[in-house]
Motif scaffolding. Structure first.
Motif, PDB file in Angstrom:
ATOM      1  N   GLY A 399       0.785  -1.229   0.000  1.00 35.59           N
ATOM      2  CA  GLY A 399       0.000   0.000   0.000  1.00 35.59           C
ATOM      3  C   GLY A 399       0.811   1.272   0.000  1.00 35.59           C
ATOM      4  N   LYS A 400       2.132   1.172  -0.057  1.00 38.50           N
ATOM      5  CA  LYS A 400       2.970   2.364   0.067  1.00 38.50           C
ATOM      6  C   LYS A 400       3.082   3.166  -1.216  1.00 38.50           C
ATOM      7  CE  LYS A 400       5.858   0.561   3.821  1.00 38.50           C
ATOM      8  NZ  LYS A 400       7.244   0.188   4.238  1.00 38.50           N
ATOM      9  N   TYR A 401       2.823   2.533  -2.343  1.00 43.95           N
ATOM     10  CA  TYR A 401       2.949   3.230  -3.623  1.00 43.95           C
ATOM     11  C   TYR A 401       1.683   3.072  -4.459  1.00 43.95           C
ATOM     12  CZ  TYR A 401       7.918   3.516  -2.535  1.00 43.95           C
ATOM     13  OH  TYR A 401       9.103   3.771  -1.924  1.00 43.95           O
ATOM     14  N   VAL A 402       1.255   4.165  -5.057  1.00 47.98           N
ATOM     15  CA  VAL A 402       0.181   4.167  -6.043  1.00 47.98           C
ATOM     16  C   VAL A 402       0.770   4.750  -7.315  1.00 47.98           C
ATOM     17  CG1 VAL A 402      -2.068   5.096  -6.691  1.00 47.98           C
ATOM     18  CG2 VAL A 402      -1.653   4.364  -4.333  1.00 47.98           C
ATOM     19  N   ILE A 403       0.678   4.005  -8.406  1.00 47.29           N
ATOM     20  CA  ILE A 403       1.257   4.445  -9.678  1.00 47.29           C
ATOM     21  C   ILE A 403       0.129   4.611 -10.686  1.00 47.29           C
ATOM     22  CG2 ILE A 403       2.941   3.918 -11.479  1.00 47.29           C
ATOM     23  CD1 ILE A 403       4.403   2.191  -9.414  1.00 47.29           C
ATOM     24  N   VAL A 404       0.147   5.743 -11.389  1.00 50.60           N
ATOM     25  CA  VAL A 404      -0.960   6.118 -12.269  1.00 50.60           C
ATOM     26  C   VAL A 404      -0.419   6.491 -13.640  1.00 50.60           C
ATOM     27  CG1 VAL A 404      -2.897   7.711 -12.594  1.00 50.60           C
ATOM     28  CG2 VAL A 404      -2.255   6.981 -10.280  1.00 50.60           C
ATOM     29  N   THR A 405      -1.068   5.988 -14.688  1.00 49.67           N
ATOM     30  CA  THR A 405      -0.690   6.360 -16.053  1.00 49.67           C
ATOM     31  C   THR A 405      -1.672   7.390 -16.603  1.00 49.67           C
ATOM     32  OG1 THR A 405      -1.972   4.525 -16.988  1.00 49.67           O
ATOM     33  CG2 THR A 405       0.352   4.120 -16.532  1.00 49.67           C
ATOM     34  N   SER A 406      -1.140   8.453 -17.163  1.00 45.56           N
ATOM     35  CA  SER A 406      -1.962   9.470 -17.825  1.00 45.56           C
ATOM     36  C   SER A 406      -1.748   9.340 -19.319  1.00 45.56           C
ATOM     37  CB  SER A 406      -1.584  10.871 -17.335  1.00 45.56           C
ATOM     38  OG  SER A 406      -1.966  11.048 -15.986  1.00 45.56           O
ATOM     39  N   GLN A 407      -2.780   8.881 -20.008  1.00 45.66           N
ATOM     40  CA  GLN A 407      -2.644   8.560 -21.423  1.00 45.66           C
ATOM     41  C   GLN A 407      -2.687   9.795 -22.313  1.00 45.66           C
ATOM     42  OE1 GLN A 407      -5.674   5.943 -22.905  1.00 45.66           O
ATOM     43  NE2 GLN A 407      -4.598   5.493 -24.796  1.00 45.66           N
ATOM     44  N   GLY A 408      -3.558  10.750 -21.981  1.00 45.39           N
ATOM     45  CA  GLY A 408      -3.741  11.912 -22.832  1.00 45.39           C
ATOM     46  C   GLY A 408      -4.853  11.714 -23.837  1.00 45.39           C
ATOM     47  N   LYS A 409      -5.192  12.790 -24.517  1.00 44.39           N
ATOM     48  CA  LYS A 409      -6.209  12.761 -25.563  1.00 44.39           C
ATOM     49  C   LYS A 409      -5.685  13.502 -26.776  1.00 44.39           C
ATOM     50  CE  LYS A 409     -10.130  12.498 -22.364  1.00 44.39           C
ATOM     51  NZ  LYS A 409     -11.393  13.109 -21.906  1.00 44.39           N
ATOM     52  N   LYS A 410      -6.474  13.518 -27.839  1.00 47.12           N
ATOM     53  CA  LYS A 410      -6.023  14.178 -29.066  1.00 47.12           C
ATOM     54  C   LYS A 410      -5.739  15.656 -28.835  1.00 47.12           C
ATOM     55  CE  LYS A 410      -8.285  11.022 -32.286  1.00 47.12           C
ATOM     56  NZ  LYS A 410      -9.282  10.873 -33.379  1.00 47.12           N
TER      57      LYS A 410
END
Length: 487
Positions: A399-410
């Motif tokens: 629970g110590k790390y949360v990793i998030v991907t931001s893909q983006g849009k056009k």
């Protein structure tokens, strides 16, 4: 003319800000309003600007999966046609796995099945770039499974796609398998017998038998249908929008803890959750009654959790209550009420729970934030900003790390991986250890940062940008008008 030019330029700048393009700031920290946890933007990797956090392999990152041993994580870079491997804690890049195939990899392909015939393409079928979407681990973390949105030549994702199996000891692709059109989600059963590949492209789910320790023995077993198989006959020259022209747009996929049922979220049509009886291999029907289109599913401690994309909610219900209603559908649709829910922000995508199950972390795409929900009260307790348009999220076993991907849009944004550290007022339980897949030492990131109020969203509230920007435009226009009058 000059006045008009300045006015147009300033308005364009304001419009860009209004689109919600934002970037997280390393060191920003948010404390939950009940003091239960603090979440900090500890690091990032992004494919824009420069500096130590720049990584050109991050291109439209779609998902992230933390290895069960807690030592590394895998980021699927969709348009980069690569899976990037990083070390937990240091975020050092360990390897980039390229999904480029020139036809010389025939030895990697499993024996073809008759379940996925090609109907539009006939030549050089195994020469392509694969666009990795999601992932799952099997065999105690030894193997990492990655489906491809499409083969690069199949512009409308209507012929069979493929998946790669990566050996996490070497981080090399050791097996390639065919799939149905446009696979997105992939999930493994708890008993280790099956991998389910959910095909967004045509309302089907493929089952792969994987209970052998020898990858060469793994094989396609069956294709399950949700209501009907979507007919595919799009142009071979012009692209169509397959993100919407895909029937029920099957997405979130999870086996129940006893593996008796497979649940599949529907983002298209009227939404709902498709229920498949794994023992009878029978489609029971589509359950409705939630707020809308279902994106992600998680089962924990007897509760079924789901994210509602458009409306921006996290909902939950006792799993048995849901299944009791599902067993009565008999191939049709049903409705179940009594959901507990929490509004988290438009575009709720991937959700995951902390080790204790006390908190749900949700990637909220449209508001560019990570939202934390207390599962007992079903109230939002914290919200922190991330780079624009987050989609994928995973939380480490401790629970110590949360990793998030931001893909983006056009329109921009995205192309970033945000790494958060989490501190809990009450220690989270540490799950049973998992045998490490590789020998590597993890170094925990330790940084001291200032804590700001929850209302900042980990950055400057967007409304102040709009107010300040509008005031600036008015002041400049007023100055220009006064200057012209003096002349």
């Amino acid at each position: 003319m000059r006045t008009k030019f300045i006015f147009v330029a300033l308005c364009s700048t304001l419009m860009l800000s209004a689109q919600g393009i934002r970037h997280s700031v390393i060191g920003t920290s948010v404390r939950a309003d009940d003091g239960s946890l603090t979440i900090t933007s500890a690091d990032k990797r992004q494919n824009f600007a420069g500096g130590a956090t720049h990584d050109s392999d991050i291109l439209s990152p779609k998902s992230v999966n933390i290895h069960p041993d807690g030592k590394k994580y895998y980021v699927n870079s969709l348009e980069g046609c690569a899976t990037v491997v990083y070390e937990i804690g240091t975020n050092k890049k360990l390897k980039t796995i390229r999904h480029h195939f020139d036809g010389s990899e025939e030895k990697l392909w499993s024996t073809p099945s008759s379940l996925y015939p090609f109907t539009h393409y006939t030549h050089d079928l195994n020469r392509f770039d694969g666009k990795p979407v999601e992932g799952c681990f099997t065999h105690g973390g030894r193997y990492f499974w990655v489906p491809y949105y499409r083969r690069s030549y199949d512009i409308n994702a209507q012929d069979p796609s493929a998946l790669a199996v990566i050996d996490t000891q070497t981080d090399e692709i050791i097996l390639l398998m065919e799939t149905g059109p446009l696979p997105k989600m992939i999930a493994s059963s708890h008993d280790g017998k099956y991998v389910a590949v959910t095909h967004w492209g045509n309302n089907t789910v493929g089952l792969i038998r994987v209970d052998s320790d020898d990858p060469r023995q793994w094989h396609h077993e069956e294709v399950l249908v949700v209501d009907y198989v979507l007919p595919l006959n799009f142009s071979l020259r012009g692209a169509v929008n397959r993100d919407v022209n895909s029937g029920y747009c099957l997405r979130g996929t999870v086996f129940t803890p006893d593996d008796k049922y497979l649940l599949v979220g529907c983002m298209g049509g009227a939404g709902g959750i498709a229920v498949i009886d794994m023992q009878a291999r029978k489609y029971l029907g589509r359950m409705l009654g939630m707020r809308g289109n279902v994106r992600h599913l998680v089962i924990r401690d007897g509760m079924l959790y789901l994210s509602i994309n458009n409306a921006g909610y996290v909902q939950r219900m006792p799993l048995e209550k849901f299944l009791d209603a599902a067993r009565t559908m008999n191939g049709k649709t049903g409705t179940v009420s009594g959901w507990q829910e929490c509004a988290v922000g438009a575009g709720a995508r991937t959700i995951e729970l902390s080790p204790s199950g006390k908190y749900v972390f949700a990637a909220c795409n449209s508001v560019s934030a990570v939202c934390v929900v207390n599962t007992q009260s079903m109230k939002t307790v914290a919200r922190i900003a991330c780079d624009s348009y987050p989609v994928g999220l995973d939380i480490s076993r401790d629970g110590k790390y949360v990793i998030v991907t931001s893909q983006g849009k056009k329109g921009g944004g995205g192309n970033a991986v945000n790494i958060y550290s989490v501190e809990y007022a009450e220690p989270e339980p540490v799950p049973a250890a998992v045998a490490p897949a590789i020998a590597s030492d993890s170094v925990a990131a330790d940084s001291t940062v200032a804590v700001v109020a929850i209302g900042t969203d980990g950055g400057i509230d967007s409304k102040w940008w709009y107010i300040g920007g509008g005031a600036l435009v008015l002041l400049i226009l007023l100055a220009l008008i006064m200057r012209r009058r003096k002349k």
